[in-house]
Design an enzyme around this catalytic site. Structure first.
Site, PDB file in Angstrom:
ATOM      1  N   PRO A   2       0.245  -0.534 -11.071  1.00 47.11           N
ATOM      2  CA  PRO A   2       0.250   0.918 -10.902  1.00 47.11           C
ATOM      3  C   PRO A   2       0.699   1.381  -9.515  1.00 47.11           C
ATOM      4  CG  PRO A   2      -2.004   0.087 -10.979  1.00 47.11           C
ATOM      5  CD  PRO A   2      -1.095  -1.052 -11.334  1.00 47.11           C
ATOM      6  N   ASN A   3       1.401   2.483  -9.546  1.00 45.25           N
ATOM      7  CA  ASN A   3       1.876   3.212  -8.376  1.00 45.25           C
ATOM      8  C   ASN A   3       3.048   2.547  -7.667  1.00 45.25           C
ATOM      9  OD1 ASN A   3      -0.027   5.387  -8.601  1.00 45.25           O
ATOM     10  ND2 ASN A   3      -1.570   3.943  -7.897  1.00 45.25           N
TER      11      ASN A   3
ATOM     12  N   ARG B 256       5.444   6.542  -1.351  1.00 47.49           N
ATOM     13  CA  ARG B 256       3.983   6.575  -1.205  1.00 47.49           C
ATOM     14  C   ARG B 256       3.571   5.734   0.002  1.00 47.49           C
ATOM     15  NH1 ARG B 256       0.482   2.550  -3.815  1.00 47.49           N
ATOM     16  NH2 ARG B 256      -1.639   3.192  -3.387  1.00 47.49           N
TER      17      ARG B 256
ATOM     18  N   TYR C 177       3.478   0.552   2.970  1.00 44.28           N
ATOM     19  CA  TYR C 177       4.296  -0.177   2.002  1.00 44.28           C
ATOM     20  C   TYR C 177       5.786  -0.223   2.349  1.00 44.28           C
ATOM     21  CZ  TYR C 177       0.016   0.269  -0.661  1.00 44.28           C
ATOM     22  OH  TYR C 177      -1.291   0.218  -1.058  1.00 44.28           O
TER      23      TYR C 177
ATOM     24  N   ASN D 263       2.512  -8.521  -8.924  1.00 40.88           N
ATOM     25  CA  ASN D 263       1.856  -7.651  -7.960  1.00 40.88           C
ATOM     26  C   ASN D 263       1.020  -6.695  -8.794  1.00 40.88           C
ATOM     27  OD1 ASN D 263       0.983  -5.742  -6.167  1.00 40.88           O
ATOM     28  ND2 ASN D 263       2.923  -5.545  -5.092  1.00 40.88           N
TER      29      ASN D 263
ATOM     30  N   HIS E 183       1.406  -9.278  -2.737  1.00 41.62           N
ATOM     31  CA  HIS E 183       0.977  -7.975  -2.232  1.00 41.62           C
ATOM     32  C   HIS E 183       1.849  -7.623  -1.041  1.00 41.62           C
ATOM     33  CE1 HIS E 183      -2.456  -7.932  -4.841  1.00 41.62           C
ATOM     34  NE2 HIS E 183      -2.667  -9.185  -4.502  1.00 41.62           N
TER      35      HIS E 183
END
Length: 148
Positions: free
Chosen positions: A11-12, A19, A24, A75, A101
């Site tokens: 998700p995301n 974001r 990130y 991930n 990650h």
């Protein structure tokens, strides 16, 4: 001989680059996919690249990989810390699994320090930005070659 690797994103991650870029980075998921496809092609891997905000879709892709896959790079994003269901699905998959990650989860909130997926993963890459994905491809290619 086709060697199929599933690269699953949770998700995301569809918002990658938009974001929290201070955590990130500015690369998009499309950028990651381009880099991963290039790295996979150089190693003779057939890459199946997916992203979903829905836990059940990730589980369905793991089940699909049981029938056709030679490895999984995942991930799981927030599902890392919550999904026993994804762990259970991964436990039915015998070939190698690498957990990725983008951020260093161990420098973040305490709840991010626990990963259900790590209980199954053959390796974990964290904190290397999006480059962690291409490093995971290098490693999974090696693990696939070693097991054959």
């Amino acid at each position: 001989m086709s060697r199929i690797v599933y690269l699953l994103n949770g998700p995301n991650l569809n918002l990658l680059g938009k974001r929290q870029p201070h955590i990130y980075g500015h690369e998009t998921l499309a950028d990651v996919e381009t880099d991963c496809r290039r790295a996979a092609e150089q190693r003779g891997l057939d890459l199946r690249f997916y992203q979903s905000n829905r836990e059940y879709e990730i589980i369905d892709w793991i089940h699909e990989a049981r029938e056709t896959g030679d490895g999984i790079i995942i991930n799981p994003a927030a599902f890392t810390h919550t999904s026993v269901a994804i762990l259970d699905a991964l436990n039915t998959f015998e070939p190698p699994v690498i957990e990725v990650h983008i951020s260093n989860v161990h420098k973040r909130e305490a709840f991010r320090h626990h990963s259900y997926v790590s209980l199954r993963a053959d390796g974990v890459i964290a904190g290397l930005g999006t480059q962690g994905y291409t490093l995971a491809i290098l490693r999974i290619a090696h693990l696939i070659d070693t097991k054959k």
